[in-house]
Each structure stands twice: as structure tokens, then as C-alpha cells.
Design an enzyme around this catalytic site. Structure first.
Site, PDB file in Angstrom:
ATOM      1  N   ASN A   1       2.805  13.232  -1.789  1.00  0.00           N
ATOM      2  CA  ASN A   1       3.275  12.488  -1.008  1.00  0.00           C
ATOM      3  C   ASN A   1       4.855  12.593  -0.894  1.00  0.00           C
ATOM      4  O   ASN A   1       5.354  12.220   0.251  1.00  0.00           O
ATOM      5  CB  ASN A   1       3.068  10.871  -1.416  1.00  0.00           C
ATOM      6  CG  ASN A   1       3.386  10.759  -2.773  1.00  0.00           C
ATOM      7  OD1 ASN A   1       2.623  11.375  -3.594  1.00  0.00           O
ATOM      8  ND2 ASN A   1       4.471   9.895  -3.357  1.00  0.00           N
TER       9      ASN A   1
ATOM     10  N   HIS B   1      -3.176   2.494   5.642  1.00  0.00           N
ATOM     11  CA  HIS B   1      -1.652   2.529   6.388  1.00  0.00           C
ATOM     12  C   HIS B   1      -1.025   3.711   6.495  1.00  0.00           C
ATOM     13  O   HIS B   1      -0.098   3.966   6.887  1.00  0.00           O
ATOM     14  CB  HIS B   1      -0.969   1.269   5.714  1.00  0.00           C
ATOM     15  CG  HIS B   1      -0.304   1.781   4.378  1.00  0.00           C
ATOM     16  ND1 HIS B   1       1.237   2.124   4.040  1.00  0.00           N
ATOM     17  CD2 HIS B   1      -1.010   1.968   3.146  1.00  0.00           C
ATOM     18  CE1 HIS B   1       1.151   2.491   2.750  1.00  0.00           C
ATOM     19  NE2 HIS B   1       0.015   2.077   2.363  1.00  0.00           N
TER      20      HIS B   1
ATOM     21  N   CYS C   1      16.200   5.686  -7.845  1.00  0.00           N
ATOM     22  CA  CYS C   1      17.318   5.605  -8.511  1.00  0.00           C
ATOM     23  C   CYS C   1      17.457   4.119  -8.735  1.00  0.00           C
ATOM     24  O   CYS C   1      17.569   3.201  -7.928  1.00  0.00           O
ATOM     25  CB  CYS C   1      18.491   6.062  -7.670  1.00  0.00           C
ATOM     26  SG  CYS C   1      20.153   5.480  -8.531  1.00  0.00           S
TER      27      CYS C   1
ATOM     28  N   GLN D   1      -2.565  11.015   1.622  1.00  0.00           N
ATOM     29  CA  GLN D   1      -1.810  11.949   2.471  1.00  0.00           C
ATOM     30  C   GLN D   1      -2.138  12.789   3.242  1.00  0.00           C
ATOM     31  O   GLN D   1      -1.732  13.185   4.381  1.00  0.00           O
ATOM     32  CB  GLN D   1      -0.504  12.238   1.733  1.00  0.00           C
ATOM     33  CG  GLN D   1       0.400  11.417   0.959  1.00  0.00           C
ATOM     34  CD  GLN D   1       1.416  10.358   1.913  1.00  0.00           C
ATOM     35  OE1 GLN D   1       1.379  10.577   3.262  1.00  0.00           O
ATOM     36  NE2 GLN D   1       1.711   9.243   1.403  1.00  0.00           N
TER      37      GLN D   1
ATOM     38  N   THR E   1     -14.922 -10.646  -0.869  1.00  0.00           N
ATOM     39  CA  THR E   1     -15.319 -10.684   0.331  1.00  0.00           C
ATOM     40  C   THR E   1     -14.423  -9.725   0.994  1.00  0.00           C
ATOM     41  O   THR E   1     -13.291  -9.507   1.056  1.00  0.00           O
ATOM     42  CB  THR E   1     -14.559 -12.121   1.219  1.00  0.00           C
ATOM     43  OG1 THR E   1     -15.308 -13.139   0.254  1.00  0.00           O
ATOM     44  CG2 THR E   1     -14.923 -12.278   2.305  1.00  0.00           C
TER      45      THR E   1
ATOM     46  N   GLY F   1      -5.188   2.716  -1.258  1.00  0.00           N
ATOM     47  CA  GLY F   1      -5.149   3.889  -2.125  1.00  0.00           C
ATOM     48  C   GLY F   1      -5.028   3.710  -3.569  1.00  0.00           C
ATOM     49  O   GLY F   1      -5.631   4.319  -4.390  1.00  0.00           O
ATOM     50  N   THR F   2      -4.366   2.790  -3.898  1.00  0.00           N
ATOM     51  CA  THR F   2      -3.898   2.467  -5.323  1.00  0.00           C
ATOM     52  C   THR F   2      -5.334   2.139  -6.041  1.00  0.00           C
ATOM     53  O   THR F   2      -5.577   2.602  -7.056  1.00  0.00           O
ATOM     54  CB  THR F   2      -2.920   1.223  -5.685  1.00  0.00           C
ATOM     55  OG1 THR F   2      -1.808   1.983  -5.178  1.00  0.00           O
ATOM     56  CG2 THR F   2      -2.304   1.114  -7.008  1.00  0.00           C
TER      57      THR F   2
ATOM     58  N   SER G   1      -6.243   5.639   2.351  1.00  0.00           N
ATOM     59  CA  SER G   1      -5.477   4.592   2.618  1.00  0.00           C
ATOM     60  C   SER G   1      -5.362   4.241   4.055  1.00  0.00           C
ATOM     61  O   SER G   1      -5.020   5.289   4.712  1.00  0.00           O
ATOM     62  CB  SER G   1      -4.196   4.632   1.869  1.00  0.00           C
ATOM     63  OG  SER G   1      -3.318   3.472   2.089  1.00  0.00           O
TER      64      SER G   1
HETATM   65  N1  PLP Z   1      -1.932   8.117  -3.211  1.00  0.00           N
HETATM   66  C1  PLP Z   1      -0.793   8.597  -2.280  1.00  0.00           C
HETATM   67  C2  PLP Z   1      -0.861  10.044  -2.574  1.00  0.00           C
HETATM   68  C3  PLP Z   1      -0.055   8.109  -1.815  1.00  0.00           C
HETATM   69  O1  PLP Z   1       1.017   8.650  -1.226  1.00  0.00           O
HETATM   70  C4  PLP Z   1      -0.176   6.582  -1.815  1.00  0.00           C
HETATM   71  C5  PLP Z   1       1.016   5.630  -1.247  1.00  0.00           C
HETATM   72  O2  PLP Z   1       1.801   5.966  -1.234  1.00  0.00           O
HETATM   73  C6  PLP Z   1      -0.983   6.141  -2.679  1.00  0.00           C
HETATM   74  C7  PLP Z   1      -1.837   6.821  -3.297  1.00  0.00           C
HETATM   75  C8  PLP Z   1      -1.285   4.388  -2.752  1.00  0.00           C
HETATM   76  O3  PLP Z   1      -1.837   4.008  -1.515  1.00  0.00           O
HETATM   77  P1  PLP Z   1      -1.697   2.199  -1.178  1.00  0.00           P
HETATM   78  O4  PLP Z   1      -0.346   2.373  -0.493  1.00  0.00           O
HETATM   79  O5  PLP Z   1      -2.804   2.151  -0.024  1.00  0.00           O
HETATM   80  O6  PLP Z   1      -2.042   1.682  -2.282  1.00  0.00           O
END
Ligand code: PLP
Length: 393
Positions: free
Chosen positions: A149, A199, A322, A177, A235, A71-72, A197
């Protein structure tokens, strides 16, 4: 001794057995580079493209799927790809986006892009009128997440999509999410770009996708070997992609039947905790993800609470970082106007398709007792993970 109850699905969902089974053959010693011309490569290519179809199908077959490392990367690709190089123009986002949006936006701002961060109301919902007022002739992208999230609030994507369309500006939606819980085809019909994403939906970590409406130009952020039509070279990891495809197919099958069961369990958990801890603050009053319960407990240190819950057999998340004992109240809670002392006692409990009724019955008294214990007695010192060990999930 009973196994721990896992209530941290928003951080990562357990790998689903059918996903593991789908991946297994690709983790054996068979070489699987989908770019190779020999039979091994062709088999891997067929598996990758079948998985691509499974992901596309979850979105109603309206978008092209670019596999990413998660997702990132999908969020980064969405943002950087639309602001040009050198980046210019105006970017419109909400103030409660994941750091995978907030931080590229800040980096782009440093390079001269103007960024508007639209606020949310006390219910955690993005102010649609403020989004409408923030468009400019030079706006190049709007990015608003489908579901948050941390607190689980659900955003009015259809209304924002209508505004974006009226202004002729592409809309990106982080659906990471939302993917396990909502009909993504409905969200996809308004969004030009969507992040997913693996996972978070029972697939493996390290794989995700950016879905792109056909015809929208995507400027790649990586350069390399030409894979995925040069849009995301590198790849393709066949096993991860196959697992992600299987997870999408599984979610499509499960969602309809399981959504109501999980929503009922989440409500039950909330009611049981509030019955035992009457001053518990339910953070979200409006629409929220069916699996996400966010609470704040005044006078209760969130990190101590999570540590205590872990010892007592419940895996949860503080939902507010924190560092080294210095509380940094969550930006999401601050945006919702929650006072810092209340935000310092934030707890996120996120259920999954794996969650059972028995687990919820077991967890509620454990949470109530842990709150009581943390409020009344200091826990023995416990190592706080180094900053690098933390992430925003
Ligand atoms: N976007 C949201 C809303 C998320 O909750 C997360 C992960 O916590 C991400 C993006 C990032 O996803 P990834 O962990 O696959 O990089």
C-alpha cells in the site's frame, strides 16, 4: 479556482458513479435484511448473492466469498482462523505487510505463536529464498501481500504459492491494493485465502471480503446470528455489499483498458518531478503498482510537504507516520534499507481511474514547488491530527 487533484487513491478511491447508482435503491427506505423471510428480505438476499457472485467472478470463480467489514477484518479473519484456538504453531509473514497483518501477528506471538517476518530487498521485493528457508513442520499459514500500500511494490506471489503448496501450508494473500490493477484470478489460483476491500476499488468503505478456497477450514472470529454459514455472523449490509459487487464488476471491465493509461501517467508524473527536483529519490526501481509513485526528498519534512500540497490543491500522503512532530520512519522504508533522514521526506502519490492527463500536468510543478518551499522555508505551525485520526492506508 481549479478543483483539487486527488492523488491519494491508495488511501481510498472515489466512489464510482455506477457503484453509487447500484447502491441507491438499497439506501431508500425499503427494509433490507437478507435474513428475513418476507419479500423484502428475499429481494435483499438475491441482491447479496448476486454481489457475492460478482466478487467471486473477479477471482475467477475459484473461491468462496465471505463478506467482512473491510480489508482489516478480512486480514484478521485469515490470520486468526488458521492458527487455531488456543493459537499455536508457526506463522510466516513478510516484514512489509499492512498493520492489519502485522498487528494480529504480534498479538498471536504474545499468545505463544512463533512468527517469522521475512525481510525484503532494497527493491522492496520479498526474498523468496528466505521464505523457502523459513518453513517448519509446524508452519500453519504463510501471509504475503500482493502489492504494498505504501510504496506499491508487487510481490512474487506465484513463486511463494509454489513453495507453500510444496510444504502443504495454506497461503493468504492481502490483495487489497492489487485488486484494482491486476488479474486477481491469476493471484487467486495460487492463494488459499485472499483479502479484498471495497473502498480501494471504487466501492464504499466498510465492506470487504475474505475469499476462501473451497475445503479450507475457516474458524470464525465472531460469534452471533449464524449469517454466512456462521463464518462471519452479523446482518449483511445489503447496500454496501451491492456496491462492492458493482465495484468488482466495474474493475473487471476497466482494468484491461485503463491500466496502461494510468501506468503511463504515473511514469510521466515521476519524470516531470525528477526533472524539476533532480535529487528526488524514486523509492521503487522494480515492479510496482501502475498507479503508485513513491518518492523521498532529503531535507524535506513529509508532513509539511503534504500540508503544503493540500494548500496548493494536491491531495497526497506522507507514507510515513509522524506523531506529534516526532518522526517515526516508515517500517516499510526501513525494511528496504532507506536511511531515516531520506525516509522522513517520503511522499506517496497514488493515481486512480479518475485521474486525467491535465491533472498530472498540473500536479508535477505543484509538487516540485512544494518541495522547494518546504526545504527553504518553515511553514506556519499546523495542527498535527491526534494519533487516533491517523491510520495506515
Ligand atoms: N491491506 C492493505 C494492503 C491496505 O492498504 C489496507 C488499507 O489501507 C487494508 C488492508 C485495510 O483495508 P480496510 O481499510 O478496508 O480495512
Amino acid at each position: 479556482m481549479q478543483p483539487p487533484v486527488y492523488l491519494d487513491t491508495n488511501a481510498t478511491a472515489p466512489l464510482a458513479p455506477e457503484v453509487r447508482a447500484a447502491m441507491e435503491p438499497w439506501l431508500q427506505s425499503v427494509p433490507a435484511n437478507p435474513a428475513s423471510v418476507h419479500r423484502h428480505g428475499q429481494r435483499a438476499r438475491a441482491a447479496v448473492e448476486a454481489a457475492r457472485s460478482q466478487v467471486a467472478s473477479l477471482l475467477g470463480d475459484t473461491h468462496e466469498v465471505i463478506f467482512t467489514s473491510g480489508g482489516t477484518e478480512a486480514d484478521n479473519l485469515a490470520i486468526w482462523s488458521q492458527l487455531g484456538w488456543p493459537p499455536c504453531g508457526h506463522l510466516l509473514i513478510s516484514s512489509i505487510e499492512h498493520p492489519a497483518i502485522l498487528e494480529p501477528a504480534a498479538a498471536l506471538e504474545g499468545l505463544g505463536v512463533e512468527v517469522t517476518r521475512v525481510t525484503v530487498g532494497a527493491d522492496g521485493s520479498v526474498d523468496v529464498a528466505a521464505v523457502g528457508a523459513a518453513f517448519r513442520p509446524e508452519t500453519r499459514l504463510v501471509s504475503v501481500m500482493a502489492a504494498n500500500n505504501e510504496v506499491g511494490t508487487v510481490q512474487p506471489i506465484a513463486e511463494i504459492a509454489a513453495l507453500a503448496k510444496a510444504h502443504g501450508v495454506p497461503l493468504h494473500c492481502d490483495a487489497v491494493q492489487a485488486a484494482a490493477w491486476y488479474d486477481l484470478a491469476e493471484i487467486a489460483c495460487g492463494a488459499d485465502l485472499l483479502s479484498l476491500s471495497g473502498h480501494k476499488i471504487g466501492g464504499p468503505p466498510g465492506i470487504g471480503a475474505l475469499a476462501v478456497r473451497p475445503g479450507l477450514h475457516v474458524e470464525p472470529i465472531l460469534r452471533g446470528g449464524g449469517q454466512q454459514r456462521d463464518l462471519r455472523p452479523g446482518t449483511e449490509p445489503t447496500a454496501l455489499i451491492v456496491g462492492f459487487g458493482a465495484a468488482c464488476a466495474r474493475v473487471a471491465d476497466l482494468r484491461v483498458g485503463q491500466n496502461a493509461r494510468i501506468a503511463a501517467l504515473t511514469d510521466r508524473l515521476a519524470a516531470a518531478i525528477v526533472a524539476s527536483v533532480p535529487d528526488a529519490h524514486l523509492t521503487v526501481s522494480g515492479p510496482r503498482l501502475p498507479n503508485t509513485l513513491h518518492l523521498c526528498f532529503a531535507g524535506c519534512d513529509a508532513n509539511e510537504l503534504v500540508a503544503r500540497l493540500d494548500l496548493d490543491g494536491v491531495a497526497a500522503s506522507a507514507g510515513s507516520a509522524c506523531h506529534s512532530g516526532v518522526p517515526h520512519p516508515s517500517a516499510v522504508l526501513a525494511a528496504m534499507g532507506i536511511a531515516a533522514d531520506l525516509a522522513a521526506g517520503a511522499l506517496r502519490l497514488s493515481l486512480g481511474y479518475h485521474t486525467t492527463e491535465q491533472e498530472i500536468e498540473r500536479s508535477a510543478p505543484i509538487v516540485a514547488a512544494a518541495v522547494q518551499a518546504v526545504r527553504t522555508a518553515a511553514l506556519p505551525a499546523r495542527a498535527v491530527p491526534a494519533d487516533g485520526a491517523r491510520g495506515n492506508t
